[in-house]
Design a protein around this motif. Structure first.
Motif, PDB file in Angstrom:
ATOM      1  N   TRP A 122      -4.447   3.185   8.394  1.00 41.76           N
ATOM      2  CA  TRP A 122      -4.874   3.771   7.122  1.00 41.76           C
ATOM      3  C   TRP A 122      -5.436   2.707   6.180  1.00 41.76           C
ATOM      4  O   TRP A 122      -6.464   2.929   5.523  1.00 41.76           O
ATOM      5  N   VAL A 123      -4.783   1.568   6.117  1.00 40.23           N
ATOM      6  CA  VAL A 123      -5.255   0.498   5.241  1.00 40.23           C
ATOM      7  C   VAL A 123      -6.627   0.000   5.694  1.00 40.23           C
ATOM      8  O   VAL A 123      -7.546  -0.199   4.882  1.00 40.23           O
ATOM      9  N   LEU A 137      -6.665   7.390   1.468  1.00 42.70           N
ATOM     10  CA  LEU A 137      -5.946   6.692   2.538  1.00 42.70           C
ATOM     11  C   LEU A 137      -5.012   5.631   1.983  1.00 42.70           C
ATOM     12  O   LEU A 137      -3.904   5.436   2.496  1.00 42.70           O
ATOM     13  N   ARG A 138      -5.431   4.937   0.949  1.00 39.82           N
ATOM     14  CA  ARG A 138      -4.548   3.923   0.353  1.00 39.82           C
ATOM     15  C   ARG A 138      -3.318   4.585  -0.273  1.00 39.82           C
ATOM     16  O   ARG A 138      -2.216   4.038  -0.214  1.00 39.82           O
ATOM     17  N   ALA A 180      -4.703  -9.228   0.569  1.00 40.84           N
ATOM     18  CA  ALA A 180      -6.034  -8.715   0.256  1.00 40.84           C
ATOM     19  C   ALA A 180      -6.307  -7.398   0.969  1.00 40.84           C
ATOM     20  O   ALA A 180      -6.999  -6.522   0.447  1.00 40.84           O
ATOM     21  N   LEU A 181      -5.740  -7.248   2.174  1.00 41.26           N
ATOM     22  CA  LEU A 181      -5.977  -6.041   2.953  1.00 41.26           C
ATOM     23  C   LEU A 181      -4.986  -4.937   2.616  1.00 41.26           C
ATOM     24  O   LEU A 181      -5.326  -3.750   2.605  1.00 41.26           O
ATOM     25  N   GLY A 182      -3.748  -5.328   2.349  1.00 46.33           N
ATOM     26  CA  GLY A 182      -2.683  -4.353   2.182  1.00 46.33           C
ATOM     27  C   GLY A 182      -2.717  -3.641   0.849  1.00 46.33           C
ATOM     28  O   GLY A 182      -3.483  -3.976  -0.048  1.00 46.33           O
ATOM     29  N   VAL A 183      -1.856  -2.627   0.726  1.00 40.95           N
ATOM     30  CA  VAL A 183      -1.808  -1.835  -0.504  1.00 40.95           C
ATOM     31  C   VAL A 183      -0.460  -1.959  -1.189  1.00 40.95           C
ATOM     32  O   VAL A 183      -0.270  -1.463  -2.287  1.00 40.95           O
TER      33      VAL A 183
END
Length: 721
Positions: free
Chosen positions: A455-456, A474-475, A717-720
């Motif tokens: 999803w990320v 999605l986030r 940077a990629l994660g939520v």
């Protein structure tokens, strides 16, 4: 190294695409048994033996000289002829074989005696046309009819199997030969005449047929096989892949054997460029398209050969399920597990047409799509496979989450389906803390991590495609899953994650390697990462040859089992990437050292699929698991993932940047990478320890493309969360 570990019984295995030849060490095929020549999951030749006037030959040495070629050296036992006795060890008999579409076999006999010899060379060949699943199950079932025809003028023996509309055949033709063959007593027989110091030669050409399509044998003898199209394709492969130099001879050999193993396990894709492939799973039983295996191998190879990802996305996307079929555990949007081509699959007596019994391939498809885009910068990949990606996202919501609680669960609907549908797919691999089997729909911990990661990553994909609302949604889902997962799966007293939730949504607190994948997926809060890393590095989990699949303190632990205490290199490679993602570089380097040292003990520095979880004590060696596949794709790919973990390489081709966070361990003081691709650009980079730091220098290419970014920063940077 004074001792080398051999995996499995002595045998010779060569292959090309979906043709596999497995023989005894003397090049013969003894029946009954599981050896033979397999072509699209059908055994075309089940017995092959050779005699001199009815007398067997003695083995000197035999082995594979490449993944598609073998050579065997035999000599004679004493035997009588009408011209007199032939003493032992006066005749040299060489059998050379090369696979390329069909099989070319060279038979060469040299007379080292002082008198001319004359005798009959007899070759007994039998074809049972057994399905590979019947062979593995030791079922001897003849469903159709076999006919053989010998054509004297063409010197060809054709054997054909038919069962309704299913057909396979093998034709053995005499090519260049110093004497003609006759068919007598079910054997091809040649009158061999050889003067002192002379040599007799014969070529046998094996043509395979799948219905009307024929696969012709290469015309060139084995000595000239370096001129073949297959040899050229192998040279092209070596020129294309990422190349490595290092002063550490052990890791150098590990890496280059892994490159050769990956070359061996490529399945060409019809209708694509000759350098686009789908990675097969392993030899000898799994030279077939797979879902989970091909995707994980593609991720491991993303720096070495990103075209694997392109091939996997293409093939698996083409077989993505369109409708529900309970016999095959298929549901719309689901990515397949395994595709077979034999008689049982043809008549749908097994569900592998394809079979969809995997819960993790679908989110891994999305992870692979994102990784391929980041490595190549090719936005057309996203556009091409966006319909597949959307169908996969829908499957995660509608079918992967069986009860609407945000978690992924699996349970077969098929009467012949798999009990377990994650990478640990053995029937006994899912156990409670007391060793009893877990029943009911299972919500494995790593499945939640894979979906979170998917999803990320897909949110970033939708950003690139200017679909910002979908990215935002999605986030939000990923954030909700992150929170709920860490509430439901984390056990504060144990300082570890549950292996899974059972059918009653109760935690299964078995200590296994699976939570290491959660670090790779990024679903672990930073303040818990150290406890997860520390638990996996404890002696009951860390064997010294790698992290075990199951704690040695568990009642079900067995170091010689398939997945209840063994060590899987690919499992360790994903765990090492997870360690690096949370800043535990030293621990990632420790795993890399253990796996690399284990590889050094195996023949050719070739890692098998798995090996026993026996504790390393300073005076032993890694112990084989009986039945392990070798070569095996994600075992070979573990080398590349471990290298990526130590160097902290994070390709971002869309941003024209290659991020690095290198931390070479003391045992690997330097690494030079050649032809590292970032999109269409090529870079040569040297990494070298300098005290307790690792420096890098760009030797070729634009140095401004390479920048430092810590692995933790990259995760953030990629994660939520």
């Amino acid at each position: 190294m004074p001792f080398k570990v051999q995996v499995g019984p002595p045998q010779i295995a060569i292959h090309q695409a979906m043709t596999v030849l497995v023989t005894e060490s003397d090049g013969q095929i003894n029946w009954p048994g599981d050896k033979g020549l397999y072509f699209f999951d059908t055994r075309l030749i089940s017995a092959w033996s050779v005699y001199a006037n009815g007398t067997k030959w003695d083995l000197l040495n035999g082995g594979a000289v490449n993944f598609d070629a073998a050579r065997v050296f035999l000599t004679n036992q004493p035997f009588l002829t009408e011209d007199g006795p032939i003493p032992s060890q006066t005749l040299a008999f060489e059998i050379s074989r090369v696979l390329d579409q069909g099989l070319h076999e060279d038979l060469d006999i040299t007379n080292y005696g002082q008198k001319p010899v004359r005798f009959n060379l007899e070759i007994a060949i039998r074809s049972d046309f057994a399905d590979v699943f019947d062979v593995k199950a030791k079922r001897d079932i003849r469903r159709g009819h076999i006919n053989s025809d010998w054509t004297e003028t063409r010197q060809t023996l054709r054997t054909t199997y038919r069962n309704a509309d299913f057909s396979r055949s093998v034709a053995v033709s005499v090519g260049k030969s110093d004497s003609r063959a006759v068919l007598a007593n079910g054997r091809l027989s040649f009158e061999v005449k050889v003067p002192p110091g002379g040599r007799w030669h014969c070529c046998l050409m094996y043509e395979f047929a799948d219905g009307d399509k024929r696969y012709h044998a290469p015309k060139d003898c084995a000595a000239d096989s370096g001129l073949s199209s297959q040899a050229k394709a192998h040279r092209d492969w070596r020129e294309t892949v990422l190349k490595l130099r290092t002063s550490n001879e052990e890791f150098y050999r590990f890496y280059h054997q892994a490159i050769d193993d990956m070359a061996a396990l490529r399945l060409p894709i019809e209708g694509t460029d000759h350098m686009v492939f789908l990675p097969a799973a392993g030899l000898p039983w799994f030279m077939a398209p797979f879902g989970r295996d091909s995707l994980i191998v593609s991720l491991q190879n993303i720096l070495v050969y990103p075209e694997f990802a392109r091939g996997s996305l293409e093939v698996l996307g083409g077989w993505q399920a369109r409708q529900r079929d309970d016999f095959r555990d298929a549901e719309p949007g689901k990515i397949m597990h395994e595709l077979r081509y034999g008689e049982l699959a043809h008549f749908k007596l097994i569900p592998h047409t394809p079979y969809y019994g995997t819960a993790d391939a679908t989110p891994l498809y999305l992870v692979t799509l994102h990784a391929a885009w980041r490595a190549t910068g090719d936005i057309s990949l996203l556009q091409r496979f966006l319909p597949n990606a959307q169908a996969a996202l829908d499957w995660i919501d509608e079918y992967g989450d069986r009860d609407g609680d945000l978690f992924q669960e699996y349970q077969t609907r098929s009467p012949v389906g798999y009990e377990n549908m994650a990478w640990k797919d053995a029937g006994d691999s899912m156990v409670y803390a007391d060793g009893s089997p877990v029943r009911g729909p299972k919500a494995l911990c790593e499945l939640q991590g894979y979906v979170y990661d998917a999803w990320v990553r897909m949110a970033e994909v939708f950003d690139a495609l200017k679909q910002l609302d979908r990215a935002r949604a999605l986030r939000q889902k990923a954030a909700a899953l992150f929170t709920k997962f860490n509430q439901a799966f984390w056990d504060e007293d144990a300082g570890f994650y549950a292996y899974m939730l059972d059918g009653e949504k109760q935690r299964v607190m078995t200590v296994a390697s699976n939570p290491g994948h959660l670090l790779w997926s990024g679903i672990v809060p930073p303040d818990r990462a150290a406890r997860v890393v520390g638990r996996l590095m404890q002696p009951d989990m860390n064997s010294g040859w790698g992290i075990r699949t199951l704690s040695s303190k568990h009642p079900a632990f067995n170091p010689y089992s398939y997945q209840n205490g063994s060590v899987w290199p690919h499992d360790n490679s994903l765990i090492a990437l997870g360690f690096k993602r949370y800043g535990f570089s030293a621990e990632a380097g420790h795993i890399a050292r253990d796996i690399s040292e284990a590889a050094s003990y195996f023949l050719l520095n070739q890692l098998p699929e798995l090996y026993a979880g026996v504790q390393r004590d300073g005076a032993n060696f890694p112990v084989q698991y009986l039945g392990a596949n070798v070569p095996q794709a994600w075992a070979a790919g573990s080398c590349f993932a471990l290298l990526q973990a130590m160097l902290g390489i994070q390709p971002d081709a869309p941003a024209n940047t290659l991020y690095v966070d290198p931390d070479l361990p003391p045992w690997l003081p330097d690494v030079t990478l050649t032809d590292l691709r970032l999109g269409k650009k090529h870079l040569d980079i040297r990494f070298c320890r300098d005290g307790d730091k690792t420096r890098w220098e760009v030797l070729r290419g634009d140095a401004k493309l390479v920048k430092y970014r810590g692995a933790v920063q990259a995760r953030e940077a990629l994660g939520v969360a």
